[in-house]
Motif scaffolding. Structure first.
Motif, PDB file in Angstrom:
ATOM      1  N   THR A  94       0.760  -1.282  -0.173  1.00 56.54           N
ATOM      2  CA  THR A  94       0.096   0.155   0.280  1.00 56.54           C
ATOM      3  C   THR A  94       0.821   1.284  -0.081  1.00 56.54           C
ATOM      4  O   THR A  94       0.328   2.427  -0.475  1.00 56.54           O
TER       5      THR A  94
ATOM      6  N   PRO B 236       3.059   3.905  -1.396  1.00 52.80           N
ATOM      7  CA  PRO B 236       3.421   4.093  -3.074  1.00 52.80           C
ATOM      8  C   PRO B 236       4.926   4.032  -3.268  1.00 52.80           C
ATOM      9  O   PRO B 236       5.124   3.605  -4.177  1.00 52.80           O
TER      10      PRO B 236
ATOM     11  N   ASP C 176      -5.143   2.423  -7.758  1.00 51.68           N
ATOM     12  CA  ASP C 176      -5.056   3.713  -6.883  1.00 51.68           C
ATOM     13  C   ASP C 176      -4.729   4.955  -7.613  1.00 51.68           C
ATOM     14  O   ASP C 176      -3.810   5.656  -7.391  1.00 51.68           O
ATOM     15  N   PRO C 177      -5.385   5.336  -8.978  1.00 49.51           N
ATOM     16  CA  PRO C 177      -5.232   6.292  -9.414  1.00 49.51           C
ATOM     17  C   PRO C 177      -5.500   7.593  -8.780  1.00 49.51           C
ATOM     18  O   PRO C 177      -6.695   7.778  -8.191  1.00 49.51           O
ATOM     19  N   SER C 178      -4.657   8.759  -8.793  1.00 46.16           N
ATOM     20  CA  SER C 178      -5.041   9.976  -7.947  1.00 46.16           C
ATOM     21  C   SER C 178      -5.329  11.002  -9.035  1.00 46.16           C
ATOM     22  O   SER C 178      -6.326  11.711  -8.578  1.00 46.16           O
ATOM     23  N   SER C 179      -4.967  11.231 -10.431  1.00 47.75           N
ATOM     24  CA  SER C 179      -5.448  11.792 -11.337  1.00 47.75           C
ATOM     25  C   SER C 179      -5.172  11.134 -12.417  1.00 47.75           C
ATOM     26  O   SER C 179      -4.131  10.382 -12.780  1.00 47.75           O
TER      27      SER C 179
ATOM     28  N   GLY D  67      -1.375  11.910 -13.126  1.00 51.95           N
ATOM     29  CA  GLY D  67      -0.491  10.777 -12.461  1.00 51.95           C
ATOM     30  C   GLY D  67      -0.364   9.337 -12.855  1.00 51.95           C
ATOM     31  O   GLY D  67       0.583   8.993 -12.871  1.00 51.95           O
ATOM     32  N   VAL D  68      -1.721   9.088 -13.609  1.00 51.00           N
ATOM     33  CA  VAL D  68      -1.622   7.939 -14.496  1.00 51.00           C
ATOM     34  C   VAL D  68      -0.809   7.896 -15.735  1.00 51.00           C
ATOM     35  O   VAL D  68       0.096   7.039 -15.734  1.00 51.00           O
TER      36      VAL D  68
ATOM     37  N   LYS E 100       2.781   7.673 -14.551  1.00 49.28           N
ATOM     38  CA  LYS E 100       3.221   6.360 -14.095  1.00 49.28           C
ATOM     39  C   LYS E 100       3.370   5.451 -15.158  1.00 49.28           C
ATOM     40  O   LYS E 100       4.285   4.448 -15.449  1.00 49.28           O
TER      41      LYS E 100
END
Length: 414
Positions: free
Chosen positions: A143, A145, A189-192, A195-196, A199
């Protein structure tokens, strides 16, 4: 052309009674010096300083680069359950059974590699494919990051390891699977959206950059080794094979002749009055004469011929032949080609011999070529004594040939 001259050197064997090149006396003569050295050193005590070195060399020889890399990469994952036990909150709820299964598989891979040493391509493919899914699963279960990001970077390890020695197909397959897994983990667990995307880009780069670097280094090393192999086996002036290269390449040709039932033909081609050319016109002109001679030999040589340079003005040719008449005709064509295309003439000693390859044993390629050279040199001497610029061709009794392979002890490598 001479076909039945008297033997000019009484110390040499008669061509019709050529001794077997693999007889016991020959082996004894070739290995007398190593035996004496072994006898002289057999009573020396083995010191403790030598034994650890031998054990270390044995351990290093047990693994290749790929298996060593597998050991290093899997050993880094072995402490993962301990870290999860110290910080239980780092693992997703209900993820302990999956983490345990991943750890057991990692232990199996590590232990198997340590025992087997050099992994086969199939075993490495199985371990690698399951290992990448294990890495992806570990990254999903964590969990934290930052920790998950570090684990994701390990996806590049297996494709990079495969790039060391695996086939291009395996490397591409591993790379594509690793990229797909990295892209899939980017949506956990995408934040935005940004961000994806970051990644995804980072995941692809983390996989492909190490693979590209390792593949480029491997390609560069293979090219360099191939160039050195060519330089080590080639005469720099004429571009022909030197003695080492000739012996290495002759194994395949000798094996084909022995299997087909044809005879082997061997020519020793000696440039007439070459020392006078060097003395009168200089070595630069002499070199040019040798190059012209080689061009003429190459154009007139029979098909499937192997040509080499054994001495300053001596060239050898190995080829399949149907018998003495066919080889004599081929040698005569070479003699006429040299006299018409170059400023010198050549004297040629030609030998034909049946080959038998029944039985097994240490490769005797060097002995076979040395024996043929020994006989052909006799007929070159006869040709020169009779006035030069001519061919002398004789048949030899059958020769026993043991080819082995390029890695066998005794295979040509000098």
């Amino acid at each position: 052309m001479y076909t039945d001259p008297e033997a000019p050197r009484g110390a040499l064997d008669a061509p019709g009674a050529a001794p077997s090149v693999s007889d016991e006396s020959s082996r004894t003569r070739w290995s007398a010096t190593p035996h004496r050295r072994a006898a002289e050193t057999s009573d020396r005590p083995v010191t403790s300083a030598v034994r650890p070195g031998r054990r270390t060399s044995g351990i290093v020889a047990h693994f290749d680069a790929r298996s060593a890399a597998v050991l290093l990469s899997t050993s880094g994952a072995l402490p993962l359950p301990l870290l999860a036990f110290i910080s239980p909150g780092i693992i997703r709820a209900g993820g302990w059974p999956y983490l345990g299964a991943i750890w057991v598989f990692t232990l199996i891979v590590f232990s198997t590699t340590a025992i087997v040493g050099r992994l086969s391509d199939r075993l490495f493919a199985v371990f690698g494919m399951i290992g990448m899914f294990g890495i992806a699963g570990s990254a999903y279960l964590v969990t934290e990051p930052a920790a998950a990001g570090v684990i994701i970077t390990l996806l590049a390890a297996i494709p990079a390891i495969s790039a060391m020695s695996s086939t291009p197909r395996v490397v591409v397959t591993f790379s594509l699977v690793a990229v797909v897994l990295a892209l899939g983990l980017a949506f956990v667990d995408p934040s935005s959206v940004a961000g994806v995307l970051v990644k995804c880009g980072a995941g692809v780069a983390n996989v492909m950059v190490p693979v590209f670097i390792v593949a480029a280094l491997r390609s560069s090393l293979e090219i360099t080794m191939a160039r050195y192999a060519v330089l080590g086996d080639t005469d720099p002036l004429t571009g022909l094979l030197n003695r080492r290269g000739f012996l290495t390449r002759s194994r395949e040709l000798l094996a084909e002749v022995a299997e087909s039932g044809d005879q082997i033909g061997f020519l020793l081609i000696d440039v007439d009055h070459f020392k006078a050319v060097n003395d009168r016109l200089g070595h630069a002109v002499g070199d040019s004469v040798l190059v012209d001679t080689v061009v003429a030999i190459g154009r007139a040589a029979p098909g499937r011929s192997l040509i080499g340079r054994f001495g300053g003005e001596e060239f050898v040719l190995l080829c399949p032949t149907s018998g003495q008449a066919a080889l004599a005709a081929a040698a005569e064509r070479i003699r006429l080609a040299v006299s018409s295309m170059s400023t010198v003439t050549v004297s040629i000693g030609a030998v034909t011999a049946p080959l038998s390859s029944r039985g097994a044993g240490a490769p005797n390629i060097s002995q076979v070529i040395d024996h043929l050279t020994h006989l052909a040199d006799r007929w070159v001497y006869v040709a020169k004594s009779a006035g030069r610029d001519r061919v002398v061709c004789l048949s030899s009794s059958p020769i026993h040939f043991v080819g082995g392979d390029s890695s066998s002890p005794g295979a040509p490598g000098r």
